[in-house]
Design an enzyme around this catalytic site. Sequence first.
Site, PDB file in Angstrom:
ATOM      1  CB  SER A 167      45.408  -7.898  45.990  1.00 28.55           C
ATOM      2  OG  SER A 167      45.694  -7.384  44.721  1.00 28.55           O
ATOM      3  CG  ASP A 224      38.577 -10.135  42.493  1.00 26.47           C
ATOM      4  OD1 ASP A 224      38.984  -9.193  41.714  1.00 26.47           O
ATOM      5  OD2 ASP A 224      39.165 -10.373  43.485  1.00 26.47           O
TER       6      ASP A 224
END
Length: 303
Positions: A167, A224
């Site tokens: 991330s 995602d």
Amino acid sequence: MHFLAFLLCLIPLALCIIEPRDIDGPTSHEAPTDLPIDWHILSQAAGMAHEPYCLFGDIGDRVGDAEVLWSKGHGVVIQRVKIFHSKSLGVTVSFEGTTASLLSILHDVNAALIDPPKEVAPAYCEGVKLFAGFSNAYMELRDEVYEQIVKFQKQFNDKRVTTTGHSLGAAMAVLAAMDLNKRLDDGIYRSFAFGMPRTGNGAFANDVDKKIGGRFFYIVNGRDWVPRVLPRELGFQHPSGQIWINPPSTTHWKYYPGQENHYGANSEDPILTFEDYHGIYSHICLGYGPGKCPASVGTVYLP
């Protein structure tokens, strides 16, 4: 989980203050291929990418074939970073993803495209622009991380240096890879970015391809949403190196050559939940909550 939901709500606000522009880079139509790298290496990198999420335990912990050597930060004022020595990947630096800290969240929503800071400018070609918040997060740790890497290279007589993260930590990993590739005599060995948001403009993507292409990989799990932000229409562009796990959290993974491959993760609409974001990457469950601490490697069964 609540802080990530809050972050998701803030993204439209960030988009409102960024001027739309033409897409700043190519769209590859190359067919997917088998992985160009052993999945066991991906699993090792994923385990080390998860370890900075772990609050307890530290120096001396084992993660697969790696040992934690150094750690800094608690994910509040600065992102946590850990350095390992891995038998397969050498001296490896791993950056933590977004935390509940307001400062961490602000890094994610500070979405302006800026010139590289003067300290790292020599690592980039002219025209490169970086996501401001990600750049700021890396710069807070840059010098101390470099000092530790050089120290451990000498201690282990190992020239290999790898970066990884998930991330926000994935964005920091690619920025570190570009910087270290310039600063270190032997450059970087590998860089793995799990669930990486777009981190710069088209010139940045081209520069990554030119300087660390073939050594850099970013991994997308299913639908995602994080790797889809910020949009290409706002001037952001992924470099080459996509590995797409689809269906999510399985062993069905392929390599999608070129930038923003038409057949890769962009071919499906993102799902605005955190199931794929906190998914299983190469037998490793990544992220706060579902991930195991201390991190382990290759222990999650996958269909």
